[in-house]
Motif scaffolding. Structure first.
Motif, PDB file in Angstrom:
ATOM      1  N   ALA A 187      22.536  48.076  17.693  1.00 45.10           N
ATOM      2  CA  ALA A 187      21.957  46.785  17.306  1.00 45.10           C
ATOM      3  C   ALA A 187      22.754  46.196  16.144  1.00 45.10           C
ATOM      4  CB  ALA A 187      20.501  46.942  16.908  1.00 45.10           C
ATOM      5  N   GLU A 188      23.146  44.968  16.279  1.00 43.48           N
ATOM      6  CA  GLU A 188      23.888  44.313  15.208  1.00 43.48           C
ATOM      7  C   GLU A 188      22.900  43.734  14.193  1.00 43.48           C
ATOM      8  OE1 GLU A 188      27.111  40.722  14.695  1.00 43.48           O
ATOM      9  OE2 GLU A 188      27.028  41.792  16.603  1.00 43.48           O
ATOM     10  N   ASP A 189      23.158  43.953  12.934  1.00 41.25           N
ATOM     11  CA  ASP A 189      22.360  43.381  11.841  1.00 41.25           C
ATOM     12  C   ASP A 189      20.922  43.896  11.772  1.00 41.25           C
ATOM     13  OD1 ASP A 189      24.645  41.961  11.234  1.00 41.25           O
ATOM     14  OD2 ASP A 189      23.964  40.124  12.199  1.00 41.25           O
ATOM     15  N   ILE A 190      20.659  45.072  12.308  1.00 49.02           N
ATOM     16  CA  ILE A 190      19.344  45.708  12.164  1.00 49.02           C
ATOM     17  C   ILE A 190      19.560  47.035  11.438  1.00 49.02           C
ATOM     18  CG2 ILE A 190      17.353  46.746  13.334  1.00 49.02           C
ATOM     19  CD1 ILE A 190      17.320  43.790  13.740  1.00 49.02           C
ATOM     20  N   PHE A 191      18.763  47.239  10.385  1.00 44.14           N
ATOM     21  CA  PHE A 191      18.933  48.408   9.528  1.00 44.14           C
ATOM     22  C   PHE A 191      17.584  49.041   9.218  1.00 44.14           C
ATOM     23  CE2 PHE A 191      22.275  45.377   8.646  1.00 44.14           C
ATOM     24  CZ  PHE A 191      23.415  46.152   8.720  1.00 44.14           C
ATOM     25  N   TYR A 192      17.643  50.268   8.758  1.00 37.15           N
ATOM     26  CA  TYR A 192      16.487  50.960   8.186  1.00 37.15           C
ATOM     27  C   TYR A 192      16.809  51.191   6.726  1.00 37.15           C
ATOM     28  CZ  TYR A 192      15.848  52.020  13.143  1.00 37.15           C
ATOM     29  OH  TYR A 192      15.720  51.929  14.508  1.00 37.15           O
ATOM     30  N   LEU A 193      15.818  51.075   5.846  1.00 39.65           N
ATOM     31  CA  LEU A 193      15.983  51.395   4.428  1.00 39.65           C
ATOM     32  C   LEU A 193      15.200  52.660   4.133  1.00 39.65           C
ATOM     33  CD1 LEU A 193      15.762  48.077   2.348  1.00 39.65           C
ATOM     34  CD2 LEU A 193      17.752  49.536   2.736  1.00 39.65           C
ATOM     35  N   LYS A 194      15.919  53.698   3.755  1.00 40.30           N
ATOM     36  CA  LYS A 194      15.307  54.993   3.462  1.00 40.30           C
ATOM     37  C   LYS A 194      15.399  55.260   1.966  1.00 40.30           C
ATOM     38  CE  LYS A 194      15.630  59.892   4.692  1.00 40.30           C
ATOM     39  NZ  LYS A 194      16.399  60.887   5.476  1.00 40.30           N
ATOM     40  N   ASN A 195      14.266  55.541   1.344  1.00 40.96           N
ATOM     41  CA  ASN A 195      14.256  55.839  -0.085  1.00 40.96           C
ATOM     42  C   ASN A 195      14.917  57.195  -0.322  1.00 40.96           C
ATOM     43  OD1 ASN A 195      12.782  57.054  -2.648  1.00 40.96           O
ATOM     44  ND2 ASN A 195      12.801  54.825  -2.805  1.00 40.96           N
ATOM     45  N   VAL A 196      15.930  57.218  -1.182  1.00 36.86           N
ATOM     46  CA  VAL A 196      16.714  58.426  -1.412  1.00 36.86           C
ATOM     47  C   VAL A 196      15.871  59.525  -2.058  1.00 36.86           C
ATOM     48  CG1 VAL A 196      18.707  59.384  -2.644  1.00 36.86           C
ATOM     49  CG2 VAL A 196      18.886  57.157  -1.519  1.00 36.86           C
ATOM     50  N   GLY A 197      15.065  59.182  -3.043  1.00 34.69           N
ATOM     51  CA  GLY A 197      14.300  60.192  -3.770  1.00 34.69           C
ATOM     52  C   GLY A 197      13.133  60.775  -3.000  1.00 34.69           C
ATOM     53  N   ARG A 198      12.544  59.982  -2.108  1.00 35.24           N
ATOM     54  CA  ARG A 198      11.312  60.392  -1.427  1.00 35.24           C
ATOM     55  C   ARG A 198      11.471  60.614   0.074  1.00 35.24           C
ATOM     56  NH1 ARG A 198       6.579  58.395  -3.476  1.00 35.24           N
ATOM     57  NH2 ARG A 198       5.652  59.565  -1.774  1.00 35.24           N
ATOM     58  N   GLY A 199      12.459  59.971   0.690  1.00 33.60           N
ATOM     59  CA  GLY A 199      12.652  60.115   2.128  1.00 33.60           C
ATOM     60  C   GLY A 199      11.822  59.168   2.975  1.00 33.60           C
ATOM     61  N   ASN A 200      10.990  58.348   2.342  1.00 37.81           N
ATOM     62  CA  ASN A 200      10.178  57.371   3.064  1.00 37.81           C
ATOM     63  C   ASN A 200      11.037  56.180   3.487  1.00 37.81           C
ATOM     64  OD1 ASN A 200       8.338  59.062   1.736  1.00 37.81           O
ATOM     65  ND2 ASN A 200       6.843  57.442   1.463  1.00 37.81           N
ATOM     66  N   TYR A 201      10.638  55.542   4.584  1.00 33.69           N
ATOM     67  CA  TYR A 201      11.308  54.336   5.062  1.00 33.69           C
ATOM     68  C   TYR A 201      10.448  53.119   4.749  1.00 33.69           C
ATOM     69  CZ  TYR A 201      14.467  57.246   7.836  1.00 33.69           C
ATOM     70  OH  TYR A 201      15.407  58.158   8.237  1.00 33.69           O
ATOM     71  N   LEU A 202      11.098  52.022   4.355  1.00 28.89           N
ATOM     72  CA  LEU A 202      10.394  50.763   4.138  1.00 28.89           C
ATOM     73  C   LEU A 202       9.873  50.263   5.478  1.00 28.89           C
ATOM     74  CD1 LEU A 202       9.661  48.530   2.086  1.00 28.89           C
ATOM     75  CD2 LEU A 202      11.835  47.435   2.695  1.00 28.89           C
ATOM     76  N   GLU A 203       8.593  49.820   5.501  1.00 26.64           N
ATOM     77  CA  GLU A 203       8.007  49.336   6.753  1.00 26.64           C
ATOM     78  C   GLU A 203       7.095  48.140   6.538  1.00 26.64           C
ATOM     79  OE1 GLU A 203       4.832  51.287   8.872  1.00 26.64           O
ATOM     80  OE2 GLU A 203       4.105  52.262   7.057  1.00 26.64           O
ATOM     81  N   TRP A 204       7.040  47.296   7.556  1.00 21.73           N
ATOM     82  CA  TRP A 204       6.006  46.281   7.640  1.00 21.73           C
ATOM     83  C   TRP A 204       4.800  46.970   8.264  1.00 21.73           C
ATOM     84  CZ3 TRP A 204       3.760  42.375   5.813  1.00 21.73           C
ATOM     85  CH2 TRP A 204       2.811  41.666   6.536  1.00 21.73           C
ATOM     86  N   TYR A 205       3.727  47.112   7.495  1.00 23.06           N
ATOM     87  CA  TYR A 205       2.522  47.815   7.931  1.00 23.06           C
ATOM     88  C   TYR A 205       1.631  46.783   8.619  1.00 23.06           C
ATOM     89  CZ  TYR A 205      -1.068  51.511   7.332  1.00 23.06           C
ATOM     90  OH  TYR A 205      -2.014  52.485   7.521  1.00 23.06           O
ATOM     91  N   ALA A 206       1.951  46.485   9.875  1.00 25.35           N
ATOM     92  CA  ALA A 206       1.338  45.358  10.588  1.00 25.35           C
ATOM     93  C   ALA A 206      -0.187  45.440  10.659  1.00 25.35           C
ATOM     94  CB  ALA A 206       1.929  45.245  11.989  1.00 25.35           C
ATOM     95  N   SER A 207      -0.718  46.637  10.874  1.00 28.65           N
ATOM     96  CA  SER A 207      -2.173  46.749  11.012  1.00 28.65           C
ATOM     97  C   SER A 207      -2.905  46.456   9.705  1.00 28.65           C
ATOM     98  CB  SER A 207      -2.560  48.129  11.545  1.00 28.65           C
ATOM     99  OG  SER A 207      -2.200  49.132  10.617  1.00 28.65           O
TER     100      SER A 207
END
Length: 143
Positions: free
Chosen positions: A99-119
Motif C-alpha cells: 500500500a502506498e502512503d499507508i503506515f502504522y505508528l508503533k510506540n517504541v517504549g510500549r509496543g502499542n500501535y496508534l489507532e482510531w478507536y471507532a467504537s
C-alpha cells in the motif's frame, strides 16, 4: 517506501486514518482520549490542534509535537490512552505492505500501535493480534 523522503524534521502533518476519514487532534475527549476530526470533506477545517510537527530522531524514530499547544504524541508508563507528557514519545513508522502512503505508528517504549478507536469515537493505542484499517494511517502535509 523510504521514510526519510516521506517525512522530514520540521514537516507539519495531519495524522489521519483514511478508512474512517478521522484526523488526530490534540484536544481531549472524556479526559484521557484524543478527539477525532472528520476530514471526509478535505482538510480545510483543521486547526493547529490537528497539526503535528515532525522530528526525525537520530535513531530513525519519529516524535510528533502538536503545533497548538506543544504537547507530544506520547504514552505514559501504563494505560493505552495517549499521554501528552508521557515519557514514551518515540514512534516507529512501519509501511503497510503493498500500500502506498499507508503506515502504522508503533510506540517504541510500549509496543502499542496508534489507532482510531471507532467504537468509542476517539484515538487511543492498542497491541492487536492483527493490524486492520483502524491502525492504517496516512499523513497530510500542511503547507
Amino acid at each position: 517506501v523510504e521514510f526519510e523522503a516521506y517525512l522530514s524534521t520540521g514537516d507539519k502533518v495531519v495524522i489521519y486514518v483514511p478508512a474512517y476519514n478521522m484526523a488526530l487532534s490534540s484536544n481531549k475527549v472524556a479526559t484521557y482520549y484524543n478527539a477525532g476530526i472528520d476530514v471526509s470533506a478535505g482538510f480545510g477545517a483543521i486547526t493547529n490542534a490537528e497539526i503535528w510537527v515532525v522530528t526525525v530522531n537520530e535513531d530513525g524514530t519519529y516524535t510528533f509535537t502538536n503545533e497548538a499547544n506543544g504537547v507530544k504524541l506520547a504514552l505514559g508508563a501504563d494505560y493505552s490512552s495517549l499521554n501528552d507528557y508521557g515519557v514514551n514519545d518515540k514512534w516507529e513508522m512501519i509501511a503497510k505492505e503493498g500500500a502506498e502512503d499507508i503506515f502504522y505508528l508503533k510506540n517504541v517504549g510500549r509496543g502499542n500501535y496508534l489507532e482510531w478507536y471507532a467504537s468509542k469515537n476517539n484515538w487511543s493505542t492498542y497491541t492487536p493480534k492483527t493490524l486492520d484499517d483502524l491502525f492504517e494511517l496516512s499523513f497530510y502535509k500542511v503547507g
